[in-house]
Design an enzyme around this catalytic site. Structure first.
Site, PDB file in Angstrom:
ATOM      1  N   HIS A 198      45.152  37.522  15.448  1.00  0.00           N
ATOM      2  CA  HIS A 198      46.583  37.150  15.407  1.00  0.00           C
ATOM      3  C   HIS A 198      47.101  36.886  16.824  1.00  0.00           C
ATOM      4  O   HIS A 198      47.806  35.913  17.064  1.00  0.00           O
ATOM      5  CB  HIS A 198      47.425  38.289  14.802  1.00  0.00           C
ATOM      6  CG  HIS A 198      47.569  38.223  13.310  1.00  0.00           C
ATOM      7  ND1 HIS A 198      48.090  37.140  12.648  1.00  0.00           N
ATOM      8  CD2 HIS A 198      47.276  39.138  12.348  1.00  0.00           C
ATOM      9  CE1 HIS A 198      48.102  37.376  11.344  1.00  0.00           C
ATOM     10  NE2 HIS A 198      47.612  38.582  11.130  1.00  0.00           N
ATOM     11  N   CYS A 206      46.688  39.458   4.382  1.00  0.00           N
ATOM     12  CA  CYS A 206      47.525  39.432   5.572  1.00  0.00           C
ATOM     13  C   CYS A 206      48.988  39.486   5.144  1.00  0.00           C
ATOM     14  O   CYS A 206      49.386  38.783   4.215  1.00  0.00           O
ATOM     15  CB  CYS A 206      47.243  38.134   6.338  1.00  0.00           C
ATOM     16  SG  CYS A 206      48.200  37.960   7.850  1.00  0.00           S
TER      17      CYS A 206
HETATM   18 ZN    ZN Z   1      47.268  39.386   9.314  1.00  0.00          ZN
END
Ligand code: ZN
Length: 195
Positions: free
Chosen positions: A139, A93
């Site tokens: 997210h 990420c």
């Molecule tokens: Zn991410």
């Protein structure tokens, strides 16, 4: 406004994003900035939370190739409709750079969203693209891939996450980052503008 990627444990990463009311030139400009930032950091997906914005929006290019414009997708107000099968694969990420771990995701998914023209579309995805879309939709719900690790894998990355936590606190201590209240107040103001 210059966009920047925020890192774990920035509170905006835990914010549940709000659907956008309209697709206009300002939003298209924001989306092109998000693509540019994603390529700069060699990512394949980037959610609005990661650039400190409270909007239900993410961008993706499963090829990661800035020249491959046909593989660029903006997902505005995405909703995951269905999924089947399970598959494990490594994830990372841009908000937790350098940390990687295996995450179990649905193998195939159906997602509904709006595109840059403000038209609704439905996509049935599998493989890497399905994984990216699930990671990015998480997210928007304030979830990170590290929340989905097995206890053993979570223990493996604990030390790395602590370093991010220490770094975040020291940036706060020297006034480089606002406090939680100021961050929340800013997100509320931005929501009033577009959601
Ligand atoms: Zn991410």
């Amino acid at each position: 406004m210059k966009l920047q990627i925020v890192h774990y444990p920035h509170p905006t990463l835990r914010h549940v994003s709000k659907p956008l009311k309209r697709v206009d030139a300002d939003l298209r400009d924001l989306i092109s900035q998000m693509f540019a930032l994603m390529y700069e950091h060699e990512g394949v997906g980037l959610a609005a939370n990661q650039v400190d914005l409270p909007y239900r929006l993410f961008v993706a290019n499963p090829t990661g190739d800035p020249d491959n414009k046909e593989a660029e997708y903006a997902f505005i107000n995405p909703v995951l409709k269905a999924g089947k099968g399970q598959v494990e694969g490594d994830e990372g990420c841009l908000s937790i750079p350098g940390v990687q771990a295996p995450v179990v995701r649905k193998e195939k998914i159906t997602i509904e969203a709006y595109n840059l023209k403000g038209e609704q579309f439905v996509a049935e995805l599998d493989g890497l693209f399905a994984r990216i879309v699930q990671h990015e939709t998480d997210h928007l719900d304030g979830k990170l891939f590290i929340d989905r690790l097995s206890p053993t894998q979570a223990a493996d990355v604990r030390g790395e996450l602590e370093e991010f936590e220490i770094d975040f606190q020291s940036k706060r201590d020297c006034g480089e980052l606002p406090d939680d209240e100021a961050i929340a107040a800013r997100l509320t103001e931005l929501e009033k503008l577009r959601t």
